[in-house]
Design an enzyme around this catalytic site. Structure first.
Site, PDB file in Angstrom:
ATOM      1  N   ASP A  39      36.724  72.046 -13.035  1.00 54.79           N
ATOM      2  CA  ASP A  39      35.992  72.039 -11.771  1.00 54.79           C
ATOM      3  C   ASP A  39      34.475  72.023 -12.009  1.00 54.79           C
ATOM      4  OD1 ASP A  39      35.874  72.094  -9.031  1.00 54.79           O
ATOM      5  OD2 ASP A  39      36.310  74.229  -8.830  1.00 54.79           O
ATOM      6  N   TYR A 131      43.760  79.953 -14.951  1.00 56.44           N
ATOM      7  CA  TYR A 131      44.938  80.394 -14.205  1.00 56.44           C
ATOM      8  C   TYR A 131      46.120  80.800 -15.092  1.00 56.44           C
ATOM      9  CZ  TYR A 131      42.784  79.253  -9.685  1.00 56.44           C
ATOM     10  OH  TYR A 131      41.966  79.227  -8.572  1.00 56.44           O
TER      11      TYR A 131
END
Ligand code: ADP
Length: 179
Positions: A39, A131
């Site tokens: 990101d 994550y």
């Protein structure tokens, strides 16, 4: 002709922001307003145009953010691509099986890219960074879902793996899926 033979699945070791493709998939977070990992790299190299569109999405249809497993497209800004498809992977949990959400990221991103007319799509290994998804399982889910779901106009799905360990896991998963 089956989907399996129509779509080429390729593996590349490198940086997803350096790829020349129609659509780059971003492992975003639900805020759509940037983060670390893929990101951060996409927003850094792609420039402020991507974030500006993400802010517009938040101000319109995605006021509550993007739900896990969903996908939405923006411009690719200065990337050598036409679109960024933002998707939100599930956070890994040992207590709960969230595989369906990870599958959904690949499936939904492919659909969004296909609806836009993308012929080439680059994916990172969604959820395997911050994550915490184990790379072997993440690779298996990614490869299996893409082989089952990729269809015209998509001609090439390219997994862009940041390090050798990730590349090896995807190579293994692809060989197993094709066996
Ligand atoms: P998530 O929050 O979904 O886990 P991350 O961006 O933290 O997403 O990581 C996803 C995967 O992408 C990890 O395997 C990480 O090593 C890898 N990665 C990080 N930066 C890049 C990049 N520029 N290009 C390709 N892969 C990357």
């Amino acid at each position: 002709m089956s989907t399996l033979s129509a779509v080429e699945v390729t593996l590349v070791r490198g940086d997803i922001t350096r790829q020349t493709v129609d659509a780059v998939v971003n492992a975003a977070n639900s805020s759509l307003l940037g983060g670390g990992g893929v990101d951060g790299a996409i927003h850094r190299r792609g420039g402020p145009e991507i974030l500006a569109e993400c802010r517009k999405l938040r101000a319109s249809h995605y006021g509550g953010g993007l739900a896990t497993g969903r996908a939405v497209a923006t411009t690719a800004g200065r990337l050598d691509a036409r679109w960024v498809v933002h998707t939100v992977g599930p956070v890994w949990s040992a207590a709960e099986d969230r595989s369906a959400l990870l599958e959904s990221c690949y499936r939904t991103s492919l659909r969004v890219a296909a609806e836009l007319g993308a012929r080439t799509v680059a994916f990172p290994a969604i959820s395997t960074g911050v994550y915490g998804w184990p790379m072997d399982d993440g690779a298996r889910i990614a490869v299996r879902t893409v082989l089952a779901e990729a269809a015209a106009p998509v001609e090439e799905v390219r997994f862009v793996l940041f390090d050798a360990a990730a590349y090896d896991e995807f190579e293994r998963a692809l060989a197993a899926a094709r066996a």
